[in-house]
Enzyme design. Sequence first.
Site, PDB file in Angstrom:
ATOM      1  N   ASP A  27       0.857  -1.176   0.000  1.00  0.00           N
ATOM      2  CA  ASP A  27       0.000   0.000   0.000  1.00  0.00           C
ATOM      3  C   ASP A  27       0.907   1.243   0.000  1.00  0.00           C
ATOM      4  O   ASP A  27       2.096   1.144   0.348  1.00  0.00           O
ATOM      5  CB  ASP A  27      -0.828  -0.099   1.297  1.00  0.00           C
ATOM      6  N   ILE A  28       0.373   2.394  -0.356  1.00  0.00           N
ATOM      7  CA  ILE A  28       1.231   3.595  -0.411  1.00  0.00           C
ATOM      8  C   ILE A  28       1.036   4.498   0.820  1.00  0.00           C
ATOM      9  O   ILE A  28       1.914   4.590   1.678  1.00  0.00           O
ATOM     10  CB  ILE A  28       0.994   4.375  -1.727  1.00  0.00           C
ATOM     11  N   ASP A  29      -0.125   5.158   0.907  1.00  0.00           N
ATOM     12  CA  ASP A  29      -0.322   6.142   1.994  1.00  0.00           C
ATOM     13  C   ASP A  29      -0.433   5.442   3.343  1.00  0.00           C
ATOM     14  O   ASP A  29      -1.272   4.552   3.524  1.00  0.00           O
ATOM     15  CB  ASP A  29      -1.597   6.956   1.747  1.00  0.00           C
ATOM     16  N   ASP A 205      -2.205  -0.272   5.810  1.00  0.00           N
ATOM     17  CA  ASP A 205      -2.458   0.413   7.088  1.00  0.00           C
ATOM     18  C   ASP A 205      -3.922   0.698   7.357  1.00  0.00           C
ATOM     19  O   ASP A 205      -4.244   1.259   8.405  1.00  0.00           O
ATOM     20  CB  ASP A 205      -1.725   1.770   7.115  1.00  0.00           C
TER      21      ASP A 205
HETATM   22  O1  LIG Z   1      -4.425   2.761  -0.381  1.00  0.00           O
HETATM   23  P1  LIG Z   1      -3.514   3.899  -0.064  1.00  0.00           P
HETATM   24  O2  LIG Z   1      -2.317   3.965  -0.958  1.00  0.00           O
HETATM   25  O3  LIG Z   1      -3.123   3.964   1.360  1.00  0.00           O
HETATM   26  O4  LIG Z   1      -4.386   5.215  -0.346  1.00  0.00           O
HETATM   27  C1  LIG Z   1      -5.497   5.488   0.508  1.00  0.00           C
HETATM   28  C2  LIG Z   1      -5.896   6.929   0.380  1.00  0.00           C
HETATM   29  O5  LIG Z   1      -4.743   7.705   0.713  1.00  0.00           O
HETATM   30  C3  LIG Z   1      -4.845   9.118   0.622  1.00  0.00           C
HETATM   31  O6  LIG Z   1      -5.559   9.590   1.751  1.00  0.00           O
HETATM   32  C4  LIG Z   1      -4.890   9.326   2.968  1.00  0.00           C
HETATM   33  O7  LIG Z   1      -3.596   9.946   2.942  1.00  0.00           O
HETATM   34  C5  LIG Z   1      -3.608  11.397   2.898  1.00  0.00           C
HETATM   35  C6  LIG Z   1      -2.166  11.867   2.758  1.00  0.00           C
HETATM   36  O8  LIG Z   1      -1.388  11.369   3.789  1.00  0.00           O
HETATM   37  C7  LIG Z   1      -4.274  11.910   4.165  1.00  0.00           C
HETATM   38  O9  LIG Z   1      -4.322  13.333   4.151  1.00  0.00           O
HETATM   39  C8  LIG Z   1      -5.704  11.335   4.254  1.00  0.00           C
HETATM   40  O10 LIG Z   1      -6.307  11.716   5.484  1.00  0.00           O
HETATM   41  C9  LIG Z   1      -5.685   9.797   4.160  1.00  0.00           C
HETATM   42  O11 LIG Z   1      -7.006   9.282   4.100  1.00  0.00           O
HETATM   43  C10 LIG Z   1      -5.452   9.546  -0.685  1.00  0.00           C
HETATM   44  O12 LIG Z   1      -5.713  10.921  -0.646  1.00  0.00           O
HETATM   45  C11 LIG Z   1      -6.655   8.742  -1.106  1.00  0.00           C
HETATM   46  O13 LIG Z   1      -7.009   9.067  -2.431  1.00  0.00           O
HETATM   47  C12 LIG Z   1      -6.318   7.263  -1.035  1.00  0.00           C
HETATM   48  O14 LIG Z   1      -7.422   6.464  -1.415  1.00  0.00           O
HETATM   49 MG   LIG Z   2      -2.850   3.180   3.130  1.00  0.00          MG
END
Ligand SMILES: O=P(O)(O)OC[C@H]1O[C@H](O[C@H]2O[C@H](CO)[C@@H](O)[C@H](O)[C@H]2O)[C@H](O)[C@@H](O)[C@@H]1O
Ligand SMILES: [Mg+2]
Length: 264
Positions: A27-29, A205
Amino acid sequence: MRPSDAATRHLVRRLVDEPERWALFLDIDGTLLDLAATPDAIQVPLSLPASLDAVSARLGGALALVTGRSLPFADGLFAPFRFPIAGLHGAEFRGTDGATSVVSVTPAFAALKQRLAERTAWMEGVLIEDKGAAVAAHYRLAPAYDTALEKIMRDFAEEAGPAWVLQPGKMVFEIRPARADKGEAVATYLEQPAFAGRLPIAIGDDLTDETMFALANARGGQSIRVGSLATATCALAKASSPSAIRSALATIAAAGDRKATAAS
Ligand SMILES: O=P(O)(O)OC[C@H]1O[C@H](O[C@H]2O[C@H](CO)[C@@H](O)[C@H](O)[C@H]2O)[C@H](O)[C@@H](O)[C@@H]1O
Ligand SMILES: [Mg+2]
């Protein structure tokens, strides 16, 4: 740098000692990258793209990013490298041969996104992230709108119809294509060259990662949840932070370099 917790120490040992046995799904974020106040405020550490490339090489290409971000956005984060990526929580897919499958934005969904932006405009601090065939409503800067925003997003998801579903996440509600989740994306990768015959390790996460944790567990692999989240998880192990994951990847990448030097 040394991995800081047991889950990442095991990860390093597995991928250094038996690189031909495992496939890695990241996963990224919140997993590779520290969470930030807004979607655009994330920072990609300079060494991370090359670390991922080195780990991918070590695994014979059996590394994919599985993210809620759109595929082009995720590509941009790790340029010049182009990894196999499943975007929009599994709905967009680029396989090992580079063939890409995306979801079209229907005129009705485009109009819905516009109406959603108008409907939430009064909610100071709420951010609407337009991801093409998905849309996210973030309330990290406006936590008091949690319940009101969930109701709005539930209604809009219902209105979008059966091709879209509501996806809750960390301080966010998203409307994403229903056609595939992260677990299904991982299952598809496991049928592709480079991944086939390997055991999956899924690292994530958030709630959206639970489907890939379940898939990895069912296939006899490993699942690691990063950071803290109040909800239950089916992940088999926990890692403390994205920085611990990055540190583990750097260690695996460096072990590959050392082996190559020793062999030459
Ligand atoms: O599946 P992921 O790679 O973890 O992406 C999930 C979502 O991540 C992002 O939102 C999340 O991260 C942001 C930056 O750190 C944060 O501000 C936010 O509160 C989190 O929910 C992204 O913006 C989404 O599009 C993704 O789906
Ligand atoms: Mg994530």
